[in-house]
Design a protein around this motif. Structure first.
Motif, PDB file in Angstrom:
ATOM      1  N   HIS A 150       0.877  -0.780   0.070  1.00  0.00           N
ATOM      2  CA  HIS A 150      -0.076  -0.138  -0.512  1.00  0.00           C
ATOM      3  C   HIS A 150       0.712   1.529   0.542  1.00  0.00           C
ATOM      4  O   HIS A 150       0.098   2.056  -0.195  1.00  0.00           O
ATOM      5  CB  HIS A 150      -1.196  -0.024   1.491  1.00  0.00           C
ATOM      6  N   HIS A 200      -6.984  -3.285   7.808  1.00  0.00           N
ATOM      7  CA  HIS A 200      -7.167  -2.400   6.732  1.00  0.00           C
ATOM      8  C   HIS A 200      -7.201  -1.028   8.211  1.00  0.00           C
ATOM      9  O   HIS A 200      -6.959  -0.223   7.676  1.00  0.00           O
ATOM     10  CB  HIS A 200      -9.095  -2.693   6.819  1.00  0.00           C
ATOM     11  N   THR A 201      -7.238  -1.336  10.434  1.00  0.00           N
ATOM     12  CA  THR A 201      -7.607   0.079  10.174  1.00  0.00           C
ATOM     13  C   THR A 201      -6.301   0.394  10.582  1.00  0.00           C
ATOM     14  O   THR A 201      -5.996   1.874  10.487  1.00  0.00           O
ATOM     15  CB  THR A 201      -8.015  -0.871  12.002  1.00  0.00           C
ATOM     16  N   LEU A 232      -4.098   0.179   7.948  1.00  0.00           N
ATOM     17  CA  LEU A 232      -3.930   1.299   7.006  1.00  0.00           C
ATOM     18  C   LEU A 232      -4.082   2.279   6.324  1.00  0.00           C
ATOM     19  O   LEU A 232      -3.365   3.261   6.157  1.00  0.00           O
ATOM     20  CB  LEU A 232      -3.719   0.116   6.043  1.00  0.00           C
ATOM     21  N   HIS A 233      -5.438   2.578   7.145  1.00  0.00           N
ATOM     22  CA  HIS A 233      -6.159   3.930   7.507  1.00  0.00           C
ATOM     23  C   HIS A 233      -5.352   4.743   7.896  1.00  0.00           C
ATOM     24  O   HIS A 233      -5.390   6.219   8.251  1.00  0.00           O
ATOM     25  CB  HIS A 233      -7.646   3.805   8.131  1.00  0.00           C
ATOM     26  N   ASP A 234      -4.424   4.022  10.058  1.00  0.00           N
ATOM     27  CA  ASP A 234      -4.349   5.164  10.775  1.00  0.00           C
ATOM     28  C   ASP A 234      -2.679   5.209   9.753  1.00  0.00           C
ATOM     29  O   ASP A 234      -2.558   6.510  10.391  1.00  0.00           O
ATOM     30  CB  ASP A 234      -3.737   4.194  11.486  1.00  0.00           C
ATOM     31  N   ALA A 276      -1.816   5.550   6.877  1.00  0.00           N
ATOM     32  CA  ALA A 276      -1.670   6.584   6.060  1.00  0.00           C
ATOM     33  C   ALA A 276      -1.820   8.053   6.745  1.00  0.00           C
ATOM     34  O   ALA A 276      -1.529   9.468   6.636  1.00  0.00           O
ATOM     35  CB  ALA A 276      -2.887   5.933   4.450  1.00  0.00           C
ATOM     36  N   GLY A 277      -2.317   7.679   7.474  1.00  0.00           N
ATOM     37  CA  GLY A 277      -2.652   9.579   8.163  1.00  0.00           C
ATOM     38  C   GLY A 277      -1.355   9.557   9.416  1.00  0.00           C
ATOM     39  O   GLY A 277      -1.024  11.386   8.431  1.00  0.00           O
TER      40      GLY A 277
END
Length: 311
Positions: A26, A298-299, A301-303, A305-306
């Motif tokens: 990612h 998934h969580t 990867l989201h965090d 990215a931030g």
């Protein structure tokens, strides 16, 4: 500017390898192995070394570097990590360190200054003789008298680290704890720590299953081959998954006892890993279960990215 490095830690069998691949895919990353035993050639099944098909085309570093008779130290690991972080960053990719060897990872990230003083082999031999004559508890008690803080962090059975701590005091006049206190407290890199944790009963069940799978995958044959190649007395063969089966292969212990010790030692190691990372580093922990692993990834990867967006 400091180079950004993602570091994935946690106990054995918790899912670090799978997470590292997803992060690499990612965020255009490459992976640096952070397991001290996976640097050795031939130690594949017992160290849970990632297989070629699992890499999904992601470049990996610090795997299969040296033969089992070599002595790979935390100082070696520090130098290699620095080299590969630079190489990966120069390609405008994200370095991802993944593994469970806490002391090695900490040394690499915080730029520990390793002494150039030569080892006192005569003193080391003296301590090794004491291990054979009086047992591991005896020399661990010696360390307790000199450096109680380190004695708490080193299990008596890990007698090589006990010996090293005693040797450091003998040759420098400073305990290992005193030397660590002098070490740099600021990291060499801009680090994003990610830790995976699992409820203990679930984790121990995962560990037991993985041990069984390793045996099915040919672990006994791997240990036998290393033994036949003359590696019995090497540092590499003291690793969990190898030392437990040597007595069986030599006809000195039933297979059932070796399997029991393999699983028990793996669970104990996981507990020590978790304690180390909890106490030594400021980590963002994520709880995972076998059923929620994909959602946890998934969580993360989201965090992440931030986190990376704020850099």
């Amino acid at each position: 500017m400091k180079k950004t490095v993602v570091v994935i830690v946690g106990p054995t069998a918790v899912g670090k390898t799978t997470l590292s691949i997803e992060i690499a895919k990612h965020f255009n990353g490459e992976v640096i192995n952070g397991d001290a035993m996976q640097v050795y050639k031939g130690l594949n099944i017992g160290t849970a070394k990632i297989r070629e098909e699992e890499k999904q085309g992601i470049d990996h570093y610090l795997l299969d570097m040296i033969l089992p008779e070599a002595d790979y130290t935390a100082a070696d690991f520090q130098n290699d990590v620095e080299k590969y972080v630079h190489i990966i960053s120069e390609k405008s990719k994200l370095p991802i360190i993944v593994g469970g060897s806490g002391m090695y990872i900490q040394a690499a990230l915080y730029g520990y200054r390793f002494s150039n003083r030569k080892r006192d082999h005569a003193y080391t031999e003296k301590l090794e003789n004491l291990v054979h004559e009086k047992g591991v508890v005896y020399i661990h008690d010696l360390l307790k008298q000199i450096d109680p803080l380190q004695a708490k962090t080193i299990h008596p059975n890990n007698y090589r680290r006990v010996i090293r701590a005693l040797e450091i005091y003998e040759t420098t006049g400073l305990t290992m704890s005193q030397q660590i206190e002098k070490e740099p407290k600021q990291p060499m890199y801009d680090i994003i720590f990610i830790g995976l944790e699992m409820e203990r009963t679930l984790l121990y069940n995962q560990i037991n299953k993985r041990c069984d799978q390793m045996i099915t995958n040919g672990l006994l044959e791997e240990v036998k081959q290393l033994y036949q190649n003359g590696y019995e007395d090497t540092k590499a063969m003291k690793a969990i998954g190898y030392k437990e089966f040597l007595p069986y292969i030599k006809g000195e212990q039933p297979l059932e006892e070796s399997i029991h010790l393999f699983k028990r030692n793996s669970r104990r190691y996981a507990k020590r890993q978790y304690t180390w990372f909890k106490n030594k580093m400021n980590i963002q922990w994520y709880s995972v279960t076998p059923d929620t692993a994909s959602q946890t990834v998934h969580t993360i990867l989201h965090d992440l990215a931030g986190f990376l967006g704020d850099k």
